[in-house]
Design a protein around this motif. Sequence first.
Motif, PDB file in Angstrom:
ATOM      1  N   ARG A 146      49.557  52.217  38.690  1.00 60.23           N
ATOM      2  CA  ARG A 146      50.517  53.271  37.885  1.00 60.23           C
ATOM      3  C   ARG A 146      51.789  53.093  38.149  1.00 60.23           C
ATOM      4  O   ARG A 146      52.960  53.329  37.586  1.00 60.23           O
ATOM      5  CB  ARG A 146      49.955  54.639  38.167  1.00 60.23           C
ATOM      6  N   LYS A 147      52.183  53.025  39.637  1.00 57.06           N
ATOM      7  CA  LYS A 147      53.480  53.039  39.990  1.00 57.06           C
ATOM      8  C   LYS A 147      54.354  51.820  39.350  1.00 57.06           C
ATOM      9  O   LYS A 147      55.491  51.904  38.892  1.00 57.06           O
ATOM     10  CB  LYS A 147      53.452  52.771  41.691  1.00 57.06           C
ATOM     11  N   VAL A 150      54.795  52.983  35.689  1.00 54.86           N
ATOM     12  CA  VAL A 150      55.911  53.959  35.388  1.00 54.86           C
ATOM     13  C   VAL A 150      57.071  53.734  35.656  1.00 54.86           C
ATOM     14  O   VAL A 150      58.035  53.828  34.994  1.00 54.86           O
ATOM     15  CB  VAL A 150      55.420  55.113  36.552  1.00 54.86           C
ATOM     16  N   TRP A 154      60.106  53.403  33.596  1.00 54.56           N
ATOM     17  CA  TRP A 154      61.391  54.502  33.600  1.00 54.56           C
ATOM     18  C   TRP A 154      62.689  53.466  33.880  1.00 54.56           C
ATOM     19  O   TRP A 154      63.687  54.007  33.297  1.00 54.56           O
ATOM     20  CB  TRP A 154      61.251  55.052  35.239  1.00 54.56           C
ATOM     21  N   ASP A 292      52.783  60.822  38.555  1.00 55.10           N
ATOM     22  CA  ASP A 292      54.111  59.714  38.230  1.00 55.10           C
ATOM     23  C   ASP A 292      55.535  60.124  38.705  1.00 55.10           C
ATOM     24  O   ASP A 292      56.220  59.273  38.921  1.00 55.10           O
ATOM     25  CB  ASP A 292      54.391  59.903  36.276  1.00 55.10           C
ATOM     26  N   ARG A 296      57.865  57.343  40.936  1.00 54.35           N
ATOM     27  CA  ARG A 296      59.290  57.226  40.742  1.00 54.35           C
ATOM     28  C   ARG A 296      60.208  57.482  42.056  1.00 54.35           C
ATOM     29  O   ARG A 296      61.072  56.834  42.685  1.00 54.35           O
ATOM     30  CB  ARG A 296      59.937  57.873  39.774  1.00 54.35           C
TER      31      ARG A 296
END
Length: 331
Positions: A146-147, A150, A154, A292, A296
Amino acid sequence: MKHLFLTAVAAASLVLPVYAGEPAPIPSPGEIAATAPASDWIAIAPSDLLVMDLAPDAKGKARRVVIQLMPAPFSQGWIGNIRKLAAAHWWDGTSVNRVQDNYVVQWGDATEKKPLPAGLATVSESEYVAAPSASMLDTLHANRKRKEQVVKQWRASQPFAIYTPDTRKKVDAYSDIQGFVSGWPIAGGSEIWPVHCYGAVGVGRNLSPDTGSGAELYTVIGHAPRHLDRNIALIGRVISGIEHLSSLPRGTEALGFYKSEAERVPIASIRIASELPAVEQPRFEYLSTESDSFARYADARANRRDPFFITPAGGADICNIPVPVRPVAAK
Protein backbone atom coordinates in the motif's frame (compact mmCIF):
# COMPACT_ATOMS: atom_id res chain seq x y z
CA MET A 1 22.85 33.38 14.92
CA LYS A 2 22.19 30.73 12.28
CA HIS A 3 19.30 29.39 14.34
CA LEU A 4 17.85 32.89 14.74
CA PHE A 5 18.13 33.48 11.02
CA LEU A 6 16.42 30.18 10.20
CA THR A 7 13.68 30.94 12.72
CA ALA A 8 13.09 34.34 11.13
CA VAL A 9 12.97 32.81 7.66
CA ALA A 10 10.53 30.15 8.84
CA ALA A 11 8.32 32.77 10.47
CA ALA A 12 8.37 34.94 7.35
CA SER A 13 7.34 31.99 5.21
CA LEU A 14 4.13 31.75 7.20
CA VAL A 15 3.00 35.25 6.29
CA LEU A 16 4.31 35.85 2.79
CA PRO A 17 1.68 35.33 0.07
CA VAL A 18 2.00 32.49 -2.43
CA TYR A 19 1.88 33.98 -5.91
CA ALA A 20 0.33 32.28 -8.89
CA GLY A 21 2.84 30.08 -10.62
CA GLU A 22 4.96 29.52 -7.53
CA PRO A 23 5.57 25.84 -6.68
CA ALA A 24 3.54 24.59 -3.77
CA PRO A 25 5.54 24.06 -0.58
CA ILE A 26 6.68 20.50 -0.01
CA PRO A 27 5.01 19.16 3.16
CA SER A 28 7.16 17.97 6.01
CA PRO A 29 6.45 14.68 7.81
CA GLY A 30 4.88 16.63 10.68
CA GLU A 31 2.60 18.53 8.31
CA ILE A 32 1.47 15.28 6.70
CA ALA A 33 0.57 13.85 10.11
CA ALA A 34 -1.14 17.06 11.21
CA THR A 35 -3.42 17.07 8.18
CA ALA A 36 -4.30 13.36 8.37
CA PRO A 37 -8.08 12.85 8.59
CA ALA A 38 -9.58 12.02 11.97
CA SER A 39 -10.43 8.54 10.67
CA ASP A 40 -6.70 7.75 10.41
CA TRP A 41 -6.16 8.22 14.15
CA ILE A 42 -6.74 5.42 16.68
CA ALA A 43 -7.57 6.06 20.34
CA ILE A 44 -5.34 4.45 22.96
CA ALA A 45 -7.40 2.83 25.72
CA PRO A 46 -6.72 4.26 29.21
CA SER A 47 -6.22 0.67 30.36
CA ASP A 48 -3.13 0.55 28.12
CA LEU A 49 -1.52 3.66 29.62
CA LEU A 50 0.84 3.64 32.58
CA VAL A 51 0.97 7.03 34.32
CA MET A 52 4.08 7.88 36.34
CA ASP A 53 4.05 11.02 38.49
CA LEU A 54 7.47 12.07 39.72
CA ALA A 55 7.92 14.40 42.66
CA PRO A 56 7.59 18.06 41.54
CA ASP A 57 10.75 19.72 40.26
CA ALA A 58 12.71 22.38 42.14
CA LYS A 59 10.23 25.04 41.04
CA GLY A 60 7.25 22.98 42.18
CA LYS A 61 6.20 22.03 38.65
CA ALA A 62 4.44 18.70 38.20
CA ARG A 63 6.30 16.00 36.25
CA ARG A 64 4.10 13.37 34.60
CA VAL A 65 5.32 10.61 32.27
CA VAL A 66 2.83 8.55 30.26
CA ILE A 67 3.79 5.13 28.90
CA GLN A 68 1.79 3.18 26.34
CA LEU A 69 1.90 -0.54 27.06
CA MET A 70 2.65 -2.91 24.19
CA PRO A 71 -0.12 -5.08 22.70
CA ALA A 72 -0.07 -8.85 22.20
CA PRO A 73 1.78 -10.91 21.16
CA PHE A 74 4.72 -9.09 22.73
CA SER A 75 5.85 -9.22 26.37
CA GLN A 76 2.44 -10.00 27.86
CA GLY A 77 3.89 -11.90 30.85
CA TRP A 78 5.86 -8.87 32.00
CA ILE A 79 2.99 -6.51 31.23
CA GLY A 80 0.70 -8.66 33.37
CA ASN A 81 3.18 -8.23 36.21
CA ILE A 82 3.35 -4.48 35.64
CA ARG A 83 -0.43 -4.22 35.89
CA LYS A 84 -0.29 -6.05 39.25
CA LEU A 85 2.54 -3.83 40.49
CA ALA A 86 0.60 -0.69 39.53
CA ALA A 87 -2.61 -1.99 41.14
CA ALA A 88 -0.66 -2.67 44.34
CA HIS A 89 0.81 0.88 44.23
CA TRP A 90 4.18 -0.83 44.57
CA TRP A 91 6.19 1.92 42.87
CA ASP A 92 4.88 4.68 45.16
CA GLY A 93 7.86 5.94 47.16
CA THR A 94 10.48 4.33 44.92
CA SER A 95 12.74 6.44 42.70
CA VAL A 96 14.63 7.09 39.50
CA ASN A 97 18.03 5.61 40.36
CA ARG A 98 20.05 5.65 37.16
CA VAL A 99 20.58 8.15 34.35
CA GLN A 100 23.27 7.14 31.87
CA ASP A 101 24.07 9.63 29.14
CA ASN A 102 23.03 8.62 25.61
CA TYR A 103 21.59 5.38 26.97
CA VAL A 104 18.84 4.90 29.57
CA VAL A 105 16.97 6.22 32.60
CA GLN A 106 16.05 3.49 35.09
CA TRP A 107 13.65 3.41 38.03
CA GLY A 108 12.47 1.06 40.76
CA ASP A 109 13.45 0.16 44.34
CA ALA A 110 17.03 1.31 44.91
CA THR A 111 17.34 -0.91 48.00
CA GLU A 112 16.16 -4.03 46.12
CA LYS A 113 14.55 -5.07 49.41
CA LYS A 114 10.95 -3.93 48.96
CA PRO A 115 8.68 -7.01 48.91
CA LEU A 116 6.98 -7.68 45.59
CA PRO A 117 3.24 -8.35 45.34
CA ALA A 118 2.21 -11.99 45.35
CA GLY A 119 1.40 -13.75 42.12
CA LEU A 120 3.96 -12.21 39.77
CA ALA A 121 4.87 -14.47 36.86
CA THR A 122 8.35 -15.69 36.02
CA VAL A 123 8.67 -15.10 32.30
CA SER A 124 10.85 -17.19 29.99
CA GLU A 125 13.58 -15.75 27.76
CA SER A 126 11.68 -17.25 24.84
CA GLU A 127 9.14 -14.44 25.29
CA TYR A 128 11.63 -11.84 24.06
CA VAL A 129 10.45 -12.79 20.57
CA ALA A 130 7.17 -13.90 19.03
CA ALA A 131 6.18 -16.14 16.17
CA PRO A 132 4.61 -13.96 13.48
CA SER A 133 1.03 -14.91 12.78
CA ALA A 134 -0.23 -15.19 9.23
CA SER A 135 -2.34 -12.07 9.75
CA MET A 136 0.67 -10.11 11.01
CA LEU A 137 2.77 -11.12 8.01
CA ASP A 138 -0.17 -10.22 5.77
CA THR A 139 -0.33 -6.81 7.46
CA LEU A 140 3.37 -6.18 6.94
CA HIS A 141 3.11 -7.23 3.28
CA ALA A 142 -0.05 -5.19 2.73
CA ASN A 143 1.51 -2.14 4.40
CA ARG A 144 4.52 -2.35 2.13
CA LYS A 145 2.42 -2.74 -1.01
CA ARG A 146 0.00 0.00 0.00
CA LYS A 147 2.86 2.37 0.79
CA GLU A 148 4.35 1.81 -2.67
CA GLN A 149 1.00 2.51 -4.35
CA VAL A 150 0.04 5.46 -2.15
CA VAL A 151 3.43 7.13 -2.47
CA LYS A 152 3.51 6.63 -6.25
CA GLN A 153 0.05 8.19 -6.63
CA TRP A 154 0.89 11.01 -4.23
CA ARG A 155 4.10 11.90 -6.03
CA ALA A 156 2.29 11.96 -9.37
CA SER A 157 -0.33 14.36 -8.01
CA GLN A 158 2.09 16.98 -6.66
CA PRO A 159 2.76 20.25 -8.54
CA PHE A 160 6.46 20.19 -7.69
CA ALA A 161 9.48 18.14 -8.64
CA ILE A 162 9.93 15.23 -6.25
CA TYR A 163 13.13 13.46 -5.50
CA THR A 164 13.09 9.84 -6.65
CA PRO A 165 14.86 7.76 -4.00
CA ASP A 166 17.54 5.19 -4.63
CA THR A 167 15.72 1.93 -5.39
CA ARG A 168 18.54 -0.30 -4.16
CA LYS A 169 17.53 -2.54 -1.28
CA LYS A 170 18.04 -0.95 2.13
CA VAL A 171 19.33 -3.54 4.60
CA ASP A 172 18.62 -3.37 8.33
CA ALA A 173 21.80 -4.31 10.17
CA TYR A 174 19.80 -6.05 12.91
CA SER A 175 17.11 -8.02 11.09
CA ASP A 176 15.83 -9.36 7.79
CA ILE A 177 12.63 -7.35 7.91
CA GLN A 178 11.37 -4.23 9.65
CA GLY A 179 7.97 -2.62 9.63
CA PHE A 180 4.97 -1.52 11.65
CA VAL A 181 2.06 -3.49 13.03
CA SER A 182 -0.79 -1.92 15.01
CA GLY A 183 1.22 1.22 15.61
CA TRP A 184 4.42 -0.46 16.79
CA PRO A 185 7.83 -0.78 15.11
CA ILE A 186 8.98 -4.39 14.84
CA ALA A 187 11.88 -6.27 13.29
CA GLY A 188 12.65 -9.89 12.64
CA GLY A 189 12.60 -12.73 10.18
CA SER A 190 11.31 -16.17 11.10
CA GLU A 191 10.65 -14.59 14.52
CA ILE A 192 9.68 -11.00 15.26
CA TRP A 193 10.40 -8.63 18.12
CA PRO A 194 9.85 -5.01 19.21
CA VAL A 195 12.83 -2.69 18.81
CA HIS A 196 14.75 -0.38 21.12
CA CYS A 197 13.96 3.05 19.71
CA TYR A 198 14.17 6.35 21.61
CA GLY A 199 11.56 6.32 24.38
CA ALA A 200 11.16 2.54 24.38
CA VAL A 201 10.51 1.13 27.87
CA GLY A 202 12.03 -2.16 28.97
CA VAL A 203 12.44 -4.46 31.98
CA GLY A 204 15.66 -4.35 34.00
CA ARG A 205 17.14 -7.74 34.85
CA ASN A 206 20.16 -9.52 36.29
CA LEU A 207 22.26 -12.06 34.39
CA SER A 208 20.54 -14.82 32.39
CA PRO A 209 18.41 -16.81 33.05
CA ASP A 210 16.83 -13.98 35.07
CA THR A 211 14.41 -11.97 32.89
CA GLY A 212 13.20 -9.42 35.43
CA SER A 213 9.79 -9.15 37.02
CA GLY A 214 8.83 -5.75 35.63
CA ALA A 215 9.46 -3.97 38.95
CA GLU A 216 12.65 -2.42 37.53
CA LEU A 217 12.01 -0.43 34.35
CA TYR A 218 14.07 1.78 32.05
CA THR A 219 13.55 3.99 29.02
CA VAL A 220 15.94 4.78 26.18
CA ILE A 221 17.15 8.41 26.13
CA GLY A 222 19.86 8.14 23.50
CA HIS A 223 20.75 6.59 20.19
CA ALA A 224 18.66 3.48 19.60
CA PRO A 225 20.52 0.56 21.31
CA ARG A 226 19.28 -2.09 18.89
CA HIS A 227 21.85 -4.58 20.22
CA LEU A 228 19.52 -4.97 23.24
CA ASP A 229 16.72 -6.34 21.05
CA ARG A 230 15.90 -9.96 21.98
CA ASN A 231 18.08 -9.64 25.10
CA ILE A 232 15.71 -7.66 27.32
CA ALA A 233 11.93 -7.46 27.38
CA LEU A 234 10.37 -4.32 25.90
CA ILE A 235 6.96 -3.50 27.35
CA GLY A 236 6.01 -0.11 25.92
CA ARG A 237 7.09 3.40 24.99
CA VAL A 238 6.97 6.85 26.54
CA ILE A 239 4.40 8.92 24.65
CA SER A 240 4.39 12.00 26.88
CA GLY A 241 6.78 13.55 29.38
CA ILE A 242 10.06 12.05 28.18
CA GLU A 243 11.67 15.43 28.89
CA HIS A 244 11.17 14.85 32.61
CA LEU A 245 13.49 11.85 32.34
CA SER A 246 15.93 12.77 29.57
CA SER A 247 16.84 16.11 31.22
CA LEU A 248 17.73 14.66 34.63
CA PRO A 249 21.31 15.01 35.90
CA ARG A 250 23.52 12.11 34.85
CA GLY A 251 24.57 9.67 37.53
CA THR A 252 28.26 9.69 38.42
CA GLU A 253 28.62 6.06 39.46
CA ALA A 254 29.19 3.08 37.15
CA LEU A 255 26.48 2.75 34.45
CA GLY A 256 25.06 6.12 35.48
CA PHE A 257 23.68 5.12 38.88
CA TYR A 258 23.25 7.90 41.42
CA LYS A 259 25.74 7.85 44.27
CA SER A 260 23.47 9.06 47.05
CA GLU A 261 19.81 8.89 47.99
CA ALA A 262 19.60 12.68 47.76
CA GLU A 263 20.35 12.49 44.02
CA ARG A 264 17.51 10.09 43.28
CA VAL A 265 14.23 11.44 41.92
CA PRO A 266 11.27 10.28 44.04
CA ILE A 267 8.31 8.63 42.35
CA ALA A 268 5.03 9.82 43.81
CA SER A 269 2.88 7.21 42.08
CA ILE A 270 2.51 4.93 39.09
CA ARG A 271 -1.00 3.92 38.02
CA ILE A 272 -2.81 2.39 35.09
CA ALA A 273 -4.72 5.36 33.67
CA SER A 274 -8.09 3.59 33.88
CA GLU A 275 -7.66 3.47 37.70
CA LEU A 276 -7.55 7.28 37.89
CA PRO A 277 -10.70 9.41 38.13
CA ALA A 278 -12.15 9.92 34.66
CA VAL A 279 -11.32 13.64 34.63
CA GLU A 280 -7.66 12.87 35.38
CA GLN A 281 -7.17 10.16 32.78
CA PRO A 282 -4.80 11.21 30.00
CA ARG A 283 -6.10 10.53 26.51
CA PHE A 284 -4.01 9.96 23.42
CA GLU A 285 -4.33 8.61 19.92
CA TYR A 286 -1.80 7.40 17.36
CA LEU A 287 -1.67 7.62 13.58
CA SER A 288 -2.70 4.25 12.21
CA THR A 289 0.28 2.55 10.62
CA GLU A 290 -2.15 0.87 8.24
CA SER A 291 -3.36 4.23 6.88
CA ASP A 292 -2.49 6.05 3.65
CA SER A 293 -1.47 9.06 5.76
CA PHE A 294 1.17 6.98 7.54
CA ALA A 295 2.47 5.67 4.23
CA ARG A 296 3.02 9.25 3.04
CA TYR A 297 4.47 10.23 6.42
CA ALA A 298 6.96 7.32 6.41
CA ASP A 299 8.02 8.17 2.85
CA ALA A 300 8.57 11.79 3.86
CA ARG A 301 10.69 10.71 6.83
CA ALA A 302 12.87 8.60 4.54
CA ASN A 303 13.08 11.22 1.78
CA ARG A 304 13.06 14.72 3.27
CA ARG A 305 12.14 17.20 0.54
CA ASP A 306 11.02 20.16 2.65
CA PRO A 307 13.06 23.37 2.18
CA PHE A 308 15.80 22.83 4.80
CA PHE A 309 17.08 19.60 3.21
CA ILE A 310 19.55 19.49 0.35
CA THR A 311 20.01 15.76 -0.26
CA PRO A 312 17.24 13.32 0.72
CA ALA A 313 18.64 10.21 2.39
CA GLY A 314 16.68 7.74 0.30
CA GLY A 315 15.89 5.59 3.33
CA ALA A 316 15.41 5.58 7.08
CA ASP A 317 16.07 3.29 9.99
CA ILE A 318 12.83 2.18 11.60
CA CYS A 319 13.66 4.22 14.70
CA ASN A 320 13.80 7.35 12.55
CA ILE A 321 10.13 6.89 11.67
CA PRO A 322 8.49 7.48 15.06
CA VAL A 323 4.77 6.77 15.04
CA PRO A 324 2.92 10.08 15.56
CA VAL A 325 1.01 10.24 18.87
CA ARG A 326 -1.09 13.20 19.97
CA PRO A 327 -3.10 14.14 23.07
CA VAL A 328 -6.87 14.27 22.84
CA ALA A 329 -8.96 16.80 24.70
CA ALA A 330 -11.37 15.32 27.23
CA LYS A 331 -14.99 15.34 26.08
